[in-house]
Design a protein around this motif. Structure first.
Motif, mmCIF file in Angstrom:
data_model
loop_
_atom_site.group_PDB
_atom_site.id
_atom_site.type_symbol
_atom_site.label_atom_id
_atom_site.label_comp_id
_atom_site.label_asym_id
_atom_site.label_seq_id
_atom_site.Cartn_x
_atom_site.Cartn_y
_atom_site.Cartn_z
ATOM 1 N N PRO A 157 0.841 -1.205 0.000
ATOM 2 C CA PRO A 157 0.000 0.000 0.000
ATOM 3 C C PRO A 157 0.869 1.246 0.000
ATOM 4 O O PRO A 157 2.066 1.183 0.314
ATOM 5 N N LEU A 158 0.266 2.364 -0.328
ATOM 6 C CA LEU A 158 0.990 3.620 -0.276
ATOM 7 C C LEU A 158 1.486 3.886 1.133
ATOM 8 O O LEU A 158 0.848 3.504 2.128
ATOM 9 N N ALA A 159 2.622 4.537 1.221
ATOM 10 C CA ALA A 159 3.227 4.845 2.521
ATOM 11 C C ALA A 159 2.244 5.623 3.386
ATOM 12 O O ALA A 159 1.606 6.574 2.937
ATOM 13 N N GLY A 160 2.122 5.203 4.629
ATOM 14 C CA GLY A 160 1.296 5.914 5.600
ATOM 15 C C GLY A 160 -0.115 5.391 5.753
ATOM 16 O O GLY A 160 -0.755 5.649 6.781
ATOM 17 N N LEU A 161 -0.629 4.658 4.751
ATOM 18 C CA LEU A 161 -2.023 4.213 4.850
ATOM 19 C C LEU A 161 -2.243 3.248 6.005
ATOM 20 O O LEU A 161 -3.276 3.299 6.680
ATOM 21 N N ALA A 162 -1.291 2.367 6.237
ATOM 22 C CA ALA A 162 -1.437 1.395 7.317
ATOM 23 C C ALA A 162 -1.367 2.054 8.692
ATOM 24 O O ALA A 162 -1.740 1.441 9.699
ATOM 25 N N ASP A 163 -0.910 3.296 8.728
ATOM 26 C CA ASP A 163 -0.796 4.009 10.008
ATOM 27 C C ASP A 163 -2.060 4.776 10.367
ATOM 28 O O ASP A 163 -2.162 5.325 11.466
ATOM 29 N N HIS A 208 -10.030 14.025 9.487
ATOM 30 C CA HIS A 208 -8.629 13.597 9.536
ATOM 31 C C HIS A 208 -8.427 12.286 8.792
ATOM 32 O O HIS A 208 -7.433 12.114 8.068
ATOM 33 N N VAL A 209 -9.360 11.356 8.959
ATOM 34 C CA VAL A 209 -9.247 10.059 8.284
ATOM 35 C C VAL A 209 -9.299 10.245 6.768
ATOM 36 O O VAL A 209 -8.485 9.682 6.020
ATOM 37 N N ALA A 210 -10.256 11.038 6.287
ATOM 38 C CA ALA A 210 -10.395 11.266 4.850
ATOM 39 C C ALA A 210 -9.166 11.956 4.277
ATOM 40 O O ALA A 210 -8.736 11.652 3.156
ATOM 41 N N ALA A 211 -8.590 12.874 5.040
ATOM 42 C CA ALA A 211 -7.388 13.576 4.575
ATOM 43 C C ALA A 211 -6.183 12.643 4.540
ATOM 44 O O ALA A 211 -5.426 12.605 3.555
ATOM 45 N N ALA A 212 -6.016 11.866 5.590
ATOM 46 C CA ALA A 212 -4.860 10.968 5.662
ATOM 47 C C ALA A 212 -4.879 9.946 4.537
ATOM 48 O O ALA A 212 -3.824 9.518 4.051
#
Length: 365
Positions: free
Chosen positions: A7-13, A117-121
Motif C-alpha cells: 500500500p501507499l506509505a502511511g495508509l497502514a498508520d 482527519h481520516v479522509a485527509a490521511a
C-alpha cells in the motif's frame, strides 16, 4: 520471502473511523451511540424505498435529478449548485481529493468531527488541529493557524461530538479572514436541529461567496440524522457551480441506489414529519441533560441530537461504558475527538432515555 503488493506509505498508520457500537453480546440493546433519528424515518420514505425496490435491476439516475429538485424546492436552492453523495462523508472526501494535494493540509478544531482527519490521511493530506475554547471552535485561533500549505478549513456546525455551534457572525468573520484560495467547508449534518436566531446552515454564505465571484465556501448536509436514513447513505453538498462541476467529474457513477434516492426525496418532502421529529428530540434532549446533571455530571450545551458529558476521567468513562453495555445500553466515547473523559449519548425514544438514566443512576450510586 515472496514479494507482495504494497500500500501507499502511511495508509497502514491511519487510525480508521470507528462507528458507534451496535451490539452487546447478542442481547437486545438500546443503541444510543450513532446519533440516529429518535423517531426513525418518515413512513413516506419507507414506502418510497419499498416501492423502488421493484426496480433495483435498473441503474439509478446518476445525476439524482428528482432528489435535487426536491432539495431545491424545500430548501430554496439552485439545483445547479447541488451534488448528491453516498452520505455527506463522500462529499467531504471529494472535496479533499479535489482541492488538497499530498503534503498539503486541512484545518479543523481540536474536538471536531474525527472523520475529516481520516479522509485527509487517506490521500496523504495533513491535518492541523486547532485548540478550542470551552469546547467551541475558536475563530481567532483558526485564522492564526492558516499556514501556506492549508487548503481547506472544516467546521462541523453544530459540532460532533460536542454539540456546540458558531453563529453566523462568527462564520462570516472566519470566512472573511481566510485567504481567498482557502476553502471553507461547513458541515451541517445537524443543521435541522437548530432553531436559534443568528444561526446559518451555510447556504447563505455559499451564495454570498458566489456573488463576490469567489468559489471558496461549500456546505454539506446529510439524510442520516433527522431524516432517519443512515442505512440508505445519502448526503448532499451545496457550493459554487464551478466547484460542483469539479466534484461531479470525480464522483463515482451511480453512487446512490434507486431505493435510497426515492427514500431521500420522500423524506425531504415530508417536512411535517421532520418538524415533529425535531420537536420531540429537543424536548427529550432537555430531559436527558437535566437527568445527567442531576447525577453530578457536567454536560456540554448541545445544539444537536445528543448530549455529551464529562465522566470525570478516561477510566471513569470506560467504566460507565462497560456498566451501561452490561445493561444493554450503548453510548459512545468521545476519545477519538480528543476527549477521552467524555461520553456522548444520542437522544432516542423516551424509553431509551429512561433506561439510560436509570443505568447511569445505578452506576453513580
Amino acid at each position: 520471502m515472496p514479494k507482495r503488493p504494497q500500500p501507499l506509505a502511511g495508509l497502514a498508520d491511519i487510525a480508521p473511523y470507528v462507528p458507534g457500537k451496535a451490539e452487546a453480546g447478542g442481547k437486545k440493546v438500546w443503541k444510543l451511540s450513532a446519533n440516529e433519528s429518535a423517531m426513525g424515518p418518515s413512513p413516506k420514505a419507507v414506502a418510497a424505498a419499498q416501492e423502488a425496490a421493484a426496480y433495483i435491476h435498473i441503474y439509478p439516475d446518476g445525476a439524482a435529478r428528482d432528489l435535487k429538485t426536491g432539495i431545491s424546492e424545500v430548501e430554496g436552492l439552485d439545483p445547479a449548485r447541488l451534488i448528491i453523495g453516498s452520505g455527506s462523508d463522500e462529499v467531504l472526501q471529494l472535496l479533499i481529493r479535489a482541492y488538497a494535494a499530498p503534503g498539503e493540509a486541512i484545518l479543523q478544531s481540536a474536538h471536531g468531527f474525527s472523520y475529516y482527519h481520516v479522509a485527509a490521511a487517506a490521500v496523504r493530506v495533513k491535518t492541523i488541529f486547532v485548540p478550542e475554547v470551552n469546547y467551541l471552535a475558536d475563530v481567532d485561533a483558526l485564522l492564526a493557524a492558516v499556514a501556506p500549505e492549508v487548503r481547506i478549513v472544516f467546521i462541523a456546525n453544530p459540532n460532533n461530538p460536542t454539540g456546540t455551534v458558531l453563529m453566523a457572525d462568527e462564520l462570516r468573520r472566519l470566512r472573511d479572514g481566510l485567504p481567498d484560495e482557502v476553502m471553507l467547508v461547513l458541515d451541517g449534518a445537524y443543521a435541522e436541529y437548530m432553531i436559534d436566531e443568528g444561526y446559518s446552515d451555510g447556504c447563505d454564505l455559499v451564495d454570498e461567496a458566489i456573488e463576490r465571484g469567489m468559489d471558496n465556501v461549500v456546505m454539506t448536509r446529510t439524510f442520516s440524522k433527522i431524516y432517519g436514513l443512515g442505512g440508505a447513505r445519502v448526503g448532499w453538498g451545496y457550493g459554487p457551480p464551478e466547484v460542483i462541476s469539479i466534484l461531479e467529474r470525480i464522483r463515482p457513477p451511480f453512487n446512490i441506489t434507486v431505493p435510497s434516492l426515492k427514500a431521500a426525496e420522500a423524506a425531504i418532502r415530508d417536512q411535517a414529519f421532520m418538524t415533529e421529529n425535531r420537536a420531540f428530540t429537543l424536548s427529550e434532549r432537555a430531559r436527558l441533560k437535566e437527568g445527567i446533571e442531576a447525577l453530578g455530571f457536567a454536560t456540554i450545551p448541545s445544539h444537536a441530537n445528543f448530549v455529551t458529558f464529562d465522566a470525570g476521567s478516561a477510566d471513569d468513562a470506560k467504566a460507565i461504558l462497560a456498566h451501561l453495555e452490561a445493561d444493554g445500553i450503548l453510548i459512545r466515547s468521545a476519545a477519538s475527538s480528543g476527549l477521552p473523559s467524555h461520553l456522548r449519548v444520542t437522544v432516542g425514544p423516551a424509553e431509551a432515555s429512561d433506561a439510560f438514566l436509570e443505568s447511569l443512576k445505578a452506576f453513580a450510586a
